[in-house]
Write a protein that holds these residues in place. Structure first.
Motif, short mmCIF file in Angstrom:
data_model
loop_
_atom_site.label_atom_id
_atom_site.label_comp_id
_atom_site.label_asym_id
_atom_site.label_seq_id
_atom_site.Cartn_x
_atom_site.Cartn_y
_atom_site.Cartn_z
N GLU A 113 -4.25 -6.48 -1.48
CA GLU A 113 -3.30 -6.06 -2.76
C GLU A 113 -3.30 -7.36 -3.74
O GLU A 113 -2.86 -7.12 -4.79
N ASN A 114 -3.77 -8.45 -3.27
CA ASN A 114 -3.74 -9.53 -4.36
C ASN A 114 -5.00 -9.73 -5.11
O ASN A 114 -4.92 -10.62 -5.89
N ILE A 115 -6.14 -8.97 -4.85
CA ILE A 115 -7.22 -8.98 -5.47
C ILE A 115 -7.18 -8.43 -6.89
O ILE A 115 -6.62 -7.31 -6.81
N HIS A 116 -7.36 -8.89 -7.92
CA HIS A 116 -7.15 -8.35 -9.24
C HIS A 116 -8.26 -8.21 -9.90
O HIS A 116 -8.68 -7.66 -10.94
N GLN A 117 -9.46 -8.72 -9.48
CA GLN A 117 -10.78 -8.85 -10.25
C GLN A 117 -11.88 -8.82 -9.27
O GLN A 117 -11.81 -9.78 -8.44
N PHE A 118 -12.97 -7.98 -9.49
CA PHE A 118 -14.09 -8.14 -8.51
C PHE A 118 -15.27 -8.23 -9.65
O PHE A 118 -15.61 -7.70 -10.63
N MET A 119 -16.06 -9.47 -9.22
CA MET A 119 -17.09 -9.76 -10.26
C MET A 119 -18.37 -9.80 -9.61
O MET A 119 -18.52 -10.56 -8.50
N VAL A 128 -14.18 -12.71 -6.35
CA VAL A 128 -13.04 -12.07 -6.44
C VAL A 128 -12.01 -12.83 -7.09
O VAL A 128 -12.17 -14.14 -6.84
N LYS A 129 -11.34 -12.50 -8.02
CA LYS A 129 -10.21 -13.37 -8.59
C LYS A 129 -9.02 -12.68 -7.86
O LYS A 129 -8.57 -11.61 -7.63
N VAL A 144 -19.53 -7.52 0.89
CA VAL A 144 -19.34 -6.84 -0.54
C VAL A 144 -18.94 -5.20 -0.26
O VAL A 144 -18.05 -4.86 -0.82
N PRO A 145 -19.71 -4.55 0.61
CA PRO A 145 -19.36 -3.08 1.02
C PRO A 145 -17.88 -2.86 1.17
O PRO A 145 -17.23 -1.97 0.73
N SER A 146 -17.45 -3.53 2.39
CA SER A 146 -16.26 -3.33 2.75
C SER A 146 -15.05 -3.75 1.69
O SER A 146 -14.06 -3.06 1.70
N ILE A 147 -15.53 -4.77 0.73
CA ILE A 147 -14.28 -5.37 -0.10
C ILE A 147 -14.45 -3.93 -1.34
O ILE A 147 -13.25 -3.60 -1.68
N LYS A 148 -15.62 -3.70 -1.74
CA LYS A 148 -15.54 -2.37 -2.67
C LYS A 148 -14.93 -1.25 -2.12
O LYS A 148 -14.05 -0.61 -2.91
N ALA A 150 -12.20 -1.22 0.06
CA ALA A 150 -10.95 -1.47 0.32
C ALA A 150 -10.35 -1.40 -1.25
O ALA A 150 -9.27 -0.79 -1.40
N LEU A 151 -10.97 -1.93 -2.24
CA LEU A 151 -10.61 -1.84 -3.66
C LEU A 151 -10.67 -0.61 -4.08
O LEU A 151 -9.71 0.00 -4.97
N ARG A 152 -11.43 0.45 -3.57
CA ARG A 152 -11.48 1.89 -4.13
C ARG A 152 -10.25 2.50 -3.38
O ARG A 152 -9.48 3.35 -4.07
N GLY A 153 -9.72 2.25 -2.16
CA GLY A 153 -8.43 2.53 -1.72
C GLY A 153 -7.34 2.00 -2.30
O GLY A 153 -6.22 2.89 -2.47
N LYS A 154 -7.62 0.86 -2.81
CA LYS A 154 -6.30 0.17 -3.36
C LYS A 154 -6.09 1.17 -4.91
O LYS A 154 -5.07 1.48 -5.27
N LEU A 155 -7.31 1.37 -5.58
CA LEU A 155 -7.30 2.11 -6.84
C LEU A 155 -6.70 3.39 -6.47
O LEU A 155 -5.84 4.00 -7.23
#
Length: 161
Positions: A113-119, A128-129, A144-148, A150-155
């Protein structure tokens, strides 16, 4: 809110004590009601037990910027600049909160929830920021795949809500 929740709670209790001392019972009742509402809103919030020196306390996931291992010691960094230690392993912490924390490397996990940017950097590396961190946090290629995901789930949660 700046500072930790514990600081905020101490401040709220000081406000109640001051109102009682001054004889303003209505102000004391209002302050207690506000404190009760705030505490009820956080009683289900996930946390990790951490220590600063000999003092143990709750470190809420919403306050955490990163959890890392340095010299076999688990350090919990918060957005108010505090660093707690944990007697748990990084794997145990990750397993306690599998939907909320994501592995960034062998020695680092971050709250999703605290990730606000993936670069993706020019050299092909990833970072990540994270809210509360000035510098980007490097990501291991294998994570990288698991972070992507997780971020899709957050979105998806943000777009549904």
């Amino acid at each position: 809110m700046s500072g930790s929740r514990e600081d905020w709670i101490k401040s709220a209790f000081s406000e109640v004590r001051a109102a009682i001392s001054s004889g303003d019972h209505q102000k004391a009742i209002n302050a207690l009601n506000n404190l009760e509402i705030s505490l009820k809103n956080t009683e289900d919030e996930p946390f990790i037990v951490g220590s600063i020196g000999r003092t143990k306390g709750r470190v809420y996931l919403s306050e955490i910027t990163k959890i890392c291992i340095i010299d076999r010691c688990v350090l919990i960094h918060t957005n108010d600049g505090r660093t707690y230690t944990s007697s748990s392993t990084i794997k145990e912490i990750e397993n306690q909160h599998p939907c909320a924390l994501i592995r960034a490397s062998r020695s680092l996990i971050v709250p999703v929830e605290n990730i606000h940017q993936f670069m993706c950097e020019a050299d092909g590396s990833y970072s990540v920021k994270v809210r509360g961190e000035e510098s980007p946090i490097s990501i291991s290629r294998r994570c990288v795949p698991s972070i992507k995901e997780a971020l899709r789930g957050k979105l998806d949660r943000l777009s549904a809500g």
